[in-house]
Write a protein that holds these residues in place. Structure first.
Motif, PDB file in Angstrom:
ATOM      1  N   UNK A  83     -27.667 -30.128 -44.146  1.00  0.00           N
ATOM      2  CA  UNK A  83     -26.470 -30.041 -43.405  1.00  0.00           C
ATOM      3  C   UNK A  83     -25.127 -29.500 -43.983  1.00  0.00           C
ATOM      4  N   UNK A  84     -25.130 -29.832 -45.354  1.00  0.00           N
ATOM      5  CA  UNK A  84     -23.983 -29.424 -46.177  1.00  0.00           C
ATOM      6  C   UNK A  84     -24.234 -27.748 -46.197  1.00  0.00           C
ATOM      7  N   UNK A  85     -25.591 -27.315 -46.605  1.00  0.00           N
ATOM      8  CA  UNK A  85     -25.614 -25.571 -46.541  1.00  0.00           C
ATOM      9  C   UNK A  85     -25.358 -25.370 -45.141  1.00  0.00           C
ATOM     10  N   UNK A  86     -25.679 -25.929 -44.081  1.00  0.00           N
ATOM     11  CA  UNK A  86     -25.320 -25.204 -42.631  1.00  0.00           C
ATOM     12  C   UNK A  86     -24.119 -25.269 -42.315  1.00  0.00           C
ATOM     13  N   UNK A  87     -23.362 -26.234 -42.840  1.00  0.00           N
ATOM     14  CA  UNK A  87     -21.865 -26.159 -42.724  1.00  0.00           C
ATOM     15  C   UNK A  87     -21.115 -25.070 -43.409  1.00  0.00           C
ATOM     16  N   UNK A  88     -21.626 -24.807 -44.817  1.00  0.00           N
ATOM     17  CA  UNK A  88     -20.986 -24.037 -45.664  1.00  0.00           C
ATOM     18  C   UNK A  88     -21.433 -22.522 -44.951  1.00  0.00           C
ATOM     19  N   UNK A  89     -22.688 -22.285 -44.590  1.00  0.00           N
ATOM     20  CA  UNK A  89     -22.875 -21.268 -43.980  1.00  0.00           C
ATOM     21  C   UNK A  89     -22.156 -20.833 -42.774  1.00  0.00           C
TER      22      UNK A  89
END
Length: 157
Positions: free
Chosen positions: A47-53
């Protein structure tokens, strides 16, 4: 690597292609793939990766409308862009995929030729094409940053 990783990666690649060849809504497809991947993985890291992307995609979308859009509005009116868009849509159906790439400049040139005359139509058309090119480049860079974030995320999860 899971099937979800692979499916999301393929969808992101298709989204990147959709940015360059405007057949698919590229950034939206990338965003959907990222969110589906994060939901499937379910970890805080995903979810952190998705938020940054997603942040990269949002910033890219804002910048692509602010910078080239401002330059474009100083050179070419919205009515000309509308005619260019209509020609792109017609071109897409007459000559699939590449017809849109030909139709837009032809439509802009014709509209500008009527609006400002033959002598000034080509410089206006070049300015419109340059702004559209910058817009595509900005969105593509944002998509590549989102894709890179995804690849790093796959490695972390």
């Amino acid at each position: 690597m899971t099937l979800a990783d692979l499916a999301a990666g393929i969808a992101i690649l298709v989204g990147l292609a959709g940015i360059v060849v405007p057949v698919l809504p590229g950034s939206i497809l990338i965003l959907i793939a990222l969110l589906a991947w994060a939901a499937e993985d379910g970890t805080a890291t995903a979810w952190t990766v998705a938020a940054v992307a997603t942040l990269f995609l949002v910033i890219g979308s804002v910048v692509k409308y602010l910078l080239p859009g401002r330059q474009l509005k100083q050179t070419v009116p919205n009515s000309t862009l509308l005619i260019g868009a209509i020609f792109a849509i017609v071109g897409f159906f007459v000559v699939p995929v590449v017809g849109a790439l030909v139709g837009f400049p032809v439509g802009v040139y014709i509209a500008e030729r009527v609006r400002v005359g033959a002598a000034d139509a080509w410089p206006s058309t070049k300015a419109a094409l340059k702004a559209v090119g910058w817009s595509i480049l900005i969105e593509f860079v944002a998509g590549v940053l989102a894709a890179t974030t995804f690849v790093i995320g796959v490695g972390l999860t």
